[in-house]
Enzyme design. Sequence first.
Site, PDB file in Angstrom:
ATOM      1  N   HIS A 143      45.919  42.038  29.039  1.00  0.00           N
ATOM      2  CA  HIS A 143      44.630  42.064  29.713  1.00  0.00           C
ATOM      3  C   HIS A 143      44.618  41.076  30.872  1.00  0.00           C
ATOM      4  O   HIS A 143      44.741  39.874  30.664  1.00  0.00           O
ATOM      5  CB  HIS A 143      43.529  41.730  28.699  1.00  0.00           C
ATOM      6  CG  HIS A 143      42.157  41.875  29.227  1.00  0.00           C
ATOM      7  ND1 HIS A 143      41.306  40.817  29.355  1.00  0.00           N
ATOM      8  CD2 HIS A 143      41.476  42.970  29.664  1.00  0.00           C
ATOM      9  CE1 HIS A 143      40.150  41.239  29.835  1.00  0.00           C
ATOM     10  NE2 HIS A 143      40.228  42.535  30.037  1.00  0.00           N
ATOM     11  N   HIS A 192      39.126  40.331  38.949  1.00  0.00           N
ATOM     12  CA  HIS A 192      38.106  40.825  38.019  1.00  0.00           C
ATOM     13  C   HIS A 192      36.690  40.662  38.552  1.00  0.00           C
ATOM     14  O   HIS A 192      35.914  41.608  38.594  1.00  0.00           O
ATOM     15  CB  HIS A 192      38.233  40.130  36.666  1.00  0.00           C
ATOM     16  CG  HIS A 192      37.166  40.537  35.706  1.00  0.00           C
ATOM     17  ND1 HIS A 192      35.954  39.884  35.611  1.00  0.00           N
ATOM     18  CD2 HIS A 192      37.123  41.555  34.812  1.00  0.00           C
ATOM     19  CE1 HIS A 192      35.214  40.487  34.696  1.00  0.00           C
ATOM     20  NE2 HIS A 192      35.897  41.492  34.190  1.00  0.00           N
TER      21      HIS A 192
END
Length: 175
Positions: A9, A51
Amino acid sequence: MNYVKVFAHRGASAYAPENTLAAFRLAEEQGADGIELDVQLTKDGQVVVIHDENIDRTGTGTGAVRDYTLEELRKLSFHNHMEAYEGEKIPTLEEVLTFVKQGRMEVNIELKTGVYWYPEIEKKTIEIVKKSGDGRTCYLFFFQPLQCPKDTQYGYEGGDGILIYRCHAGCRKVC
C-alpha cells in the site's frame, strides 16, 4: 493453485516515504507482488503519484497539488518526515510504470477525485498505462460513480460502475 497476492500500500510505506520510487523499490525487494498507488493532476496537467490532494503531510511545501506545476513540485522533498530520504522527489505515473516494467510487480492505481475533480484524469492515466505497454496487469480504481470511463475514444467500452477498470494486454472493461 491460487494464492493471495501481496500489494504494498503506497509502496513499502512503513519503511520509505509513501508513493515514492524509494517505497516502490523497497516493496519489490521485500517480495511484494504489486504496489498500490494514488494519482493526482498538477497545475500543468501532469499525472503525479501522491495520495493527498495537498502536499503538506508528505512534502516540504504547503497547498494543493493542483496549484503546483511538476517543475515546482520537483523542487520540494517528499521524504514524509523520514530524514534518511530527504530530497526524495514526487514521481510521475510514467516514471513509476517505467520502474515497474523492469521487474515483476503489478500495479493498482487509484484515481483521486474525492476532493477535487481533475478534468481528464481518467484519459491521461489510461493513456500512460497503455503507453507503458508491456502487458503487465494494472488495475485502475475509480471510487466516484461518474468517474468510471464511458467514452469509447479511450479504447474501451462504456457502462456504469464504480469499482475498477482492468488493463491487461488488450485492456478490458470491468466496471
